[in-house]
Design a protein around this motif. Structure first.
Motif, PDB file in Angstrom:
ATOM      1  N   LYS A 127       0.822  -1.204   0.000  1.00  0.00           N
ATOM      2  CA  LYS A 127       0.000   0.000   0.000  1.00  0.00           C
ATOM      3  C   LYS A 127       0.861   1.260   0.000  1.00  0.00           C
ATOM      4  O   LYS A 127       0.548   2.249  -0.667  1.00  0.00           O
ATOM      5  CB  LYS A 127      -0.917   0.001   1.218  1.00  0.00           C
ATOM      6  N   GLN A 128       1.966   1.232   0.748  1.00  0.00           N
ATOM      7  CA  GLN A 128       2.860   2.395   0.801  1.00  0.00           C
ATOM      8  C   GLN A 128       3.511   2.650  -0.560  1.00  0.00           C
ATOM      9  O   GLN A 128       3.618   3.799  -1.000  1.00  0.00           O
ATOM     10  CB  GLN A 128       3.934   2.184   1.870  1.00  0.00           C
ATOM     11  N   LYS A 129       3.955   1.582  -1.215  1.00  0.00           N
ATOM     12  CA  LYS A 129       4.549   1.713  -2.551  1.00  0.00           C
ATOM     13  C   LYS A 129       3.529   2.280  -3.530  1.00  0.00           C
ATOM     14  O   LYS A 129       3.834   3.130  -4.364  1.00  0.00           O
ATOM     15  CB  LYS A 129       5.052   0.357  -3.048  1.00  0.00           C
ATOM     16  N   PHE A 130       2.281   1.748  -3.440  1.00  0.00           N
ATOM     17  CA  PHE A 130       1.221   2.233  -4.344  1.00  0.00           C
ATOM     18  C   PHE A 130       0.940   3.715  -4.112  1.00  0.00           C
ATOM     19  O   PHE A 130       0.768   4.487  -5.062  1.00  0.00           O
ATOM     20  CB  PHE A 130      -0.043   1.404  -4.123  1.00  0.00           C
ATOM     21  N   LYS A 131       0.905   4.129  -2.821  1.00  0.00           N
ATOM     22  CA  LYS A 131       0.662   5.537  -2.496  1.00  0.00           C
ATOM     23  C   LYS A 131       1.768   6.440  -3.027  1.00  0.00           C
ATOM     24  O   LYS A 131       1.523   7.532  -3.545  1.00  0.00           O
ATOM     25  CB  LYS A 131       0.530   5.706  -0.984  1.00  0.00           C
ATOM     26  N   ARG A 132       3.039   5.964  -2.883  1.00  0.00           N
ATOM     27  CA  ARG A 132       4.173   6.760  -3.386  1.00  0.00           C
ATOM     28  C   ARG A 132       4.096   6.923  -4.908  1.00  0.00           C
ATOM     29  O   ARG A 132       4.339   7.996  -5.440  1.00  0.00           O
ATOM     30  CB  ARG A 132       5.499   6.110  -2.977  1.00  0.00           C
ATOM     31  N   ARG A 133       3.781   5.821  -5.585  1.00  0.00           N
ATOM     32  CA  ARG A 133       3.674   5.879  -7.044  1.00  0.00           C
ATOM     33  C   ARG A 133       2.507   6.759  -7.477  1.00  0.00           C
ATOM     34  O   ARG A 133       2.609   7.490  -8.474  1.00  0.00           O
ATOM     35  CB  ARG A 133       3.495   4.466  -7.610  1.00  0.00           C
ATOM     36  N   LEU A 134       1.390   6.661  -6.715  1.00  0.00           N
ATOM     37  CA  LEU A 134       0.229   7.490  -7.038  1.00  0.00           C
ATOM     38  C   LEU A 134       0.562   8.973  -6.874  1.00  0.00           C
ATOM     39  O   LEU A 134       0.220   9.801  -7.729  1.00  0.00           O
ATOM     40  CB  LEU A 134      -0.947   7.101  -6.136  1.00  0.00           C
ATOM     41  N   LYS A 135       1.239   9.322  -5.780  1.00  0.00           N
ATOM     42  CA  LYS A 135       1.630  10.712  -5.547  1.00  0.00           C
ATOM     43  C   LYS A 135       2.578  11.208  -6.637  1.00  0.00           C
ATOM     44  O   LYS A 135       2.445  12.342  -7.132  1.00  0.00           O
ATOM     45  CB  LYS A 135       2.296  10.853  -4.181  1.00  0.00           C
ATOM     46  N   LYS A 136       3.541  10.355  -6.991  1.00  0.00           N
ATOM     47  CA  LYS A 136       4.502  10.731  -8.035  1.00  0.00           C
ATOM     48  C   LYS A 136       3.790  10.944  -9.373  1.00  0.00           C
ATOM     49  O   LYS A 136       4.090  11.886 -10.116  1.00  0.00           O
ATOM     50  CB  LYS A 136       5.569   9.639  -8.171  1.00  0.00           C
ATOM     51  N   GLY A 137       2.837  10.068  -9.666  1.00  0.00           N
ATOM     52  CA  GLY A 137       2.075  10.203 -10.910  1.00  0.00           C
ATOM     53  C   GLY A 137       1.263  11.481 -10.945  1.00  0.00           C
ATOM     54  O   GLY A 137       1.218  12.175 -11.972  1.00  0.00           O
ATOM     55  N   ILE A 138       0.618  11.813  -9.809  1.00  0.00           N
ATOM     56  CA  ILE A 138      -0.174  13.047  -9.732  1.00  0.00           C
ATOM     57  C   ILE A 138       0.718  14.280  -9.912  1.00  0.00           C
ATOM     58  O   ILE A 138       0.355  15.243 -10.599  1.00  0.00           O
ATOM     59  CB  ILE A 138      -0.928  13.113  -8.388  1.00  0.00           C
ATOM     60  N   VAL A 139       1.911  14.247  -9.290  1.00  0.00           N
ATOM     61  CA  VAL A 139       2.864  15.363  -9.423  1.00  0.00           C
ATOM     62  C   VAL A 139       3.269  15.550 -10.879  1.00  0.00           C
ATOM     63  O   VAL A 139       3.323  16.681 -11.395  1.00  0.00           O
ATOM     64  CB  VAL A 139       4.113  15.123  -8.538  1.00  0.00           C
ATOM     65  N   TYR A 140       3.546  14.446 -11.601  1.00  0.00           N
ATOM     66  CA  TYR A 140       3.923  14.512 -13.015  1.00  0.00           C
ATOM     67  C   TYR A 140       2.795  15.096 -13.852  1.00  0.00           C
ATOM     68  O   TYR A 140       3.022  15.918 -14.756  1.00  0.00           O
ATOM     69  CB  TYR A 140       4.302  13.128 -13.542  1.00  0.00           C
ATOM     70  N   LEU A 141       1.555  14.672 -13.572  1.00  0.00           N
ATOM     71  CA  LEU A 141       0.406  15.163 -14.325  1.00  0.00           C
ATOM     72  C   LEU A 141       0.212  16.663 -14.105  1.00  0.00           C
ATOM     73  O   LEU A 141      -0.072  17.414 -15.046  1.00  0.00           O
ATOM     74  CB  LEU A 141      -0.858  14.401 -13.914  1.00  0.00           C
ATOM     75  N   ILE A 142       0.353  17.105 -12.853  1.00  0.00           N
ATOM     76  CA  ILE A 142       0.225  18.539 -12.542  1.00  0.00           C
ATOM     77  C   ILE A 142       1.350  19.327 -13.224  1.00  0.00           C
ATOM     78  O   ILE A 142       1.124  20.426 -13.759  1.00  0.00           O
ATOM     79  CB  ILE A 142       0.248  18.766 -11.014  1.00  0.00           C
ATOM     80  N   LEU A 143       2.553  18.769 -13.209  1.00  0.00           N
ATOM     81  CA  LEU A 143       3.708  19.436 -13.826  1.00  0.00           C
ATOM     82  C   LEU A 143       3.502  19.606 -15.329  1.00  0.00           C
ATOM     83  O   LEU A 143       3.815  20.666 -15.892  1.00  0.00           O
ATOM     84  CB  LEU A 143       4.974  18.626 -13.552  1.00  0.00           C
ATOM     85  N   ILE A 144       2.965  18.571 -15.976  1.00  0.00           N
ATOM     86  CA  ILE A 144       2.691  18.651 -17.413  1.00  0.00           C
ATOM     87  C   ILE A 144       1.677  19.751 -17.698  1.00  0.00           C
ATOM     88  O   ILE A 144       1.817  20.540 -18.646  1.00  0.00           O
ATOM     89  CB  ILE A 144       2.176  17.289 -17.948  1.00  0.00           C
TER      90      ILE A 144
END
Length: 292
Positions: free
Chosen positions: A3-20
Motif C-alpha cells: 500500500k505504501q509503494k502504491f501511495k508513493r507511485r500514485l503521488k509521483k504520478g499526480i505530481v507529473y500530471l500537474i507538472l505537465i
C-alpha cells in the motif's frame, strides 16, 4: 508495504500530471505574448503588381586588396545592388500620420514612384513605393518607422553586379553582331538575303533598345533605394492579462485532455497486447507439456 509503494507511485504520478499541465499553461502564456494580435497580414498585391515595372538600383565604389604570390594589388570595385525596405504601420490618427509622412518624404528629398489609396474613412489604407537616394536611405527608414504603430518591417539587399556585367556583355555582343551584319549587307547579294539581313538587324536593334532601358536603371543619375511603406487606419487592440489567462486555460485544458486520452489509449493497447502475449505463451507451454 504494498500500500505504501502504491501511495508513493500514485503521488509521483499526480505530481507529473500537474507538472505537465503547468508546463503547457506557461508555454501558451508565453506564446500569446510572442504573437502580437496587432500584426496585420498586409496585402502585397500592390507591390507585386508594380515590381516588374519599377526597380531601383544603387552603386557603391570601394577598393579591395588582392593578395597574389608576387605582390599586393589594389582592385577598384564598382558594386551594383538593390536595397529594399518594407515598413507596415497602423494608426488611429490617419490624417496626422499622413501629413508627417509627406513632410518626411519632402525633407529627405525622396520621390513617390507609386501610390495607392483605398478604403473608406475608419478603414483606410495608404501604400507607397518610395525612391530615396542611397545616402539618405537609413535616415528615411528610421523616420518612417516612427510613424504610427509599426506592425512589421524588414530590409533586404541584393547584389546586382553580375547581372549588370551580363547585360553589358550582352550589349557588346549584340553590337558586334549588328556591325557585322551591316558590313555584310553592304556587300550586296540576292534580294531575299538582303531582306533577311535587314530583319535580323531590326531584331537586334529592338534587343539593344530593351537592354538600353535595363541598363538605364543602373545609371548614377537614376540611383535610388526603395522603401515600400503601408499606413493602415485602425485602433490598436490591447489584450488584458485576464483574457490571456482565460485563452491559455482553455487551450491548456483541451490539449491536456487530448494528451491524457492518447496516453490512456496507448497504455490500454499495450496492456491488451501484453495479455495476449501472456496467453499465447501459456498456450504454447501447455501444448509443449502435452507433447512431452
Amino acid at each position: 508495504m504494498m500500500k505504501q509503494k502504491f501511495k508513493r507511485r500514485l503521488k509521483k504520478g499526480i505530481v507529473y500530471l500537474i507538472l505537465i499541465f503547468i508546463i503547457l499553461f506557461v508555454f501558451r502564456i508565453f506564446y500569446g505574448y510572442s504573437v502580437s494580435p496587432n500584426v496585420i497580414a498586409s496585402s502585397n498585391t500592390f507591390f507585386e503588381e508594380i515590381a516588374s515595372s519599377r526597380v531601383n538600383y544603387a552603386s557603391k565604389k570601394y577598393k579591395m586588396q588582392s593578395n597574389t604570390s608576387s605582390a599586393q594589388n589594389i582592385i577598384n570595385v564598382d558594386q551594383k545592388y538593390e536595397k529594399i525596405a518594407t515598413v507596415n504601420t497602423k494608426s488611429s490618427e490617419f490624417e496626422k500620420e499622413k501629413s508627417l509622412l509627406d513632410e518626411e518624404i519632402k525633407r529627405q528629398e525622396a520621390i513617390i514612384q507609386f501610390e495607392q489609396n483605398s478604403g473608406n474613412k475608419g478603414n483606410r489604407r495608404l501604400q507607397l513605393l518610395i525612391g530615396v537616394q542611397p545616402e539618405k536611405f537609413d535616415s528615411l527608414y528610421v523616420s518612417l518607422s516612427k510613424i504610427g504603430k509599426v506592425q512589421s518591417k524588414e530590409i533586404t539587399k541584393k547584389d546586382k553586379t553580375n547581372e549588370y556585367k551580363q547585360l553589358n556583355a550582352k550589349k557588346e555582343s549584340l553590337l558586334k553582331i549588328r556591325n557585322s551584319l551591316i558590313e555584310l549587307k553592304s556587300k550586296g547579294g540576292k534580294i531575299e538575303e538582303y531582306i533577311n539581313l535587314e530583319n535580323r538587324i531590326l531584331s537586334i536593334e529592338e534587343e539593344l533598345q530593351g537592354l538600353g532601358v535595363q541598363l538605364g536603371n543602373y545609371d548614377e543619375e537614376n540611383e535610388f533605394c526603395t522603401i515600400k511603406f503601408s499606413l493602415i487606419e485602425g485602433i490598436e487592440n490591447k489584450i488584458s492579462l485576464t483574457h490571456r489567462i482565460k485563452v491559455a486555460l482553455d487551450w491548456t485544458i483541451s490539449t491536456y485532455l487530448q494528451l491524457i486520452a492518447i496516453l490512456f489509449f496507448i497504455s490500454g493497447f499495450m496492456y491488451i497486447a501484453l495479455l495476449i502475449l501472456d496467453k499465447l505463451n501459456l498456450f504454447n507451454s501447455i501444448i509443449k507439456n502435452l507433447k512431452d
